[in-house]
Write an enzyme that holds these catalytic residues in place. Sequence first.
Site, mmCIF file in Angstrom:
data_model
loop_
_atom_site.group_PDB
_atom_site.id
_atom_site.type_symbol
_atom_site.label_atom_id
_atom_site.label_comp_id
_atom_site.label_asym_id
_atom_site.label_seq_id
_atom_site.Cartn_x
_atom_site.Cartn_y
_atom_site.Cartn_z
ATOM 1 C CD GLN A 100 1.533 -9.623 5.940
ATOM 2 O OE1 GLN A 100 0.364 -9.101 5.885
ATOM 3 N NE2 GLN A 100 2.079 -9.720 4.785
ATOM 4 C CG HIS A 120 2.204 -4.379 9.337
ATOM 5 N ND1 HIS A 120 2.178 -5.508 9.212
ATOM 6 C CD2 HIS A 120 2.194 -3.797 8.416
ATOM 7 C CE1 HIS A 120 1.993 -5.735 7.752
ATOM 8 N NE2 HIS A 120 1.823 -4.561 7.365
ATOM 9 N NE ARG A 144 -3.048 -8.263 5.029
ATOM 10 C CZ ARG A 144 -2.268 -7.091 4.733
ATOM 11 N NH1 ARG A 144 -2.726 -6.139 3.974
ATOM 12 N NH2 ARG A 144 -1.000 -6.876 5.497
ATOM 13 C CD GLN A 178 -3.265 0.491 2.113
ATOM 14 O OE1 GLN A 178 -3.459 -0.856 2.312
ATOM 15 N NE2 GLN A 178 -4.294 1.320 2.445
ATOM 16 C CB SER A 195 2.440 -4.968 3.718
ATOM 17 O OG SER A 195 1.306 -4.837 4.635
ATOM 18 C CG LEU A 196 -1.211 -4.963 -0.296
ATOM 19 C CD1 LEU A 196 -1.586 -5.305 -1.629
ATOM 20 C CD2 LEU A 196 -1.948 -3.426 -0.039
#
Length: 313
Positions: free
Chosen positions: A252, A203, A119, A10, A94-95
């Site tokens: 994660q 996170h 998510r 992102q 991340s994503l």
Amino acid sequence: MAVAFTFPGQGSQAVGMGKDLADAFPEARRVFQEVDDALGENLSELIWEGPEETLTLTANAQPALMAVSLAAIRALESRGFSLKGKIAYVAGHSLGEYSAFAAAGFVSVADAARLLRIRGNAMQAAVPAGEGAMAAIIGLEHADVEAACAEAAKGSVCQIANDNGGGQLVISGAKAAVELAAKLCTEKGAKRALMLQVSAPFHSALMAPAANVMREALAGVAKNAPVVPVLSNVTVSPTSDPDEIARRLVEQITGRVRWRETVEWFGANGVTTLYEIGAGKVLSGLARRINRDVATASVGTAADVEAAMAALA
């Protein structure tokens, strides 16, 4: 002379991303249609036409970025490219880890889109608006940032969320604690400590409700062993076991994105070139600051696809 593919997270989104791929490659256009069908909405129109503020919403940006990355993969495949045998590892920020797993065949594009929509919504809902925050800390040693977070937490949550390399760390947690930690980092000699315009403390331990949602969501999709090993954000080690992959994706949500260590791991394990697959060039820039011996390239346009095919043939 190994090659690895990386997939952006992102912040790399931009209105119009992927349109060039969709126009040039029917296989890429089909990815966007798969995502639209999976979500029951015309996300591709939002990706290509905006508005930017709607595309930037977490629940939209996450499946949108995955769609662009997988469109680039399908464009490469349409030219005869195959990850298996050509690529040593994949990893995502991340994503982007979901994009990496979808590219490697762990889940379908449709399931990846649905998972990322879940998510995004779960991460947004985990913490009431205004109660969490994130800040970027520039130019301060890891140990000093850790100490500032510990001092500022005082029973609440404040932790390193992203280790992006190049002297950039991102901290996340309760708003008051993050603001205090940012102040302490400045006092400890950080070049900059910037509060980020984000909608939730990603996170961090505050994302535990979202982790529970994703555990259930991942249990409900068909999973396959990826055709190439995927390097996990939270462990910085490769895996191909579907059950372990699902566990790592849950971890994660609350765990640290260890991107500096990921790039270092690639360099230490024979990877000489990193291709950033999808929108933007953020990961390429980070990689150059972490390890100048590793070459970088990006694949986000039709011209990029042709250049990559020439180099990877």
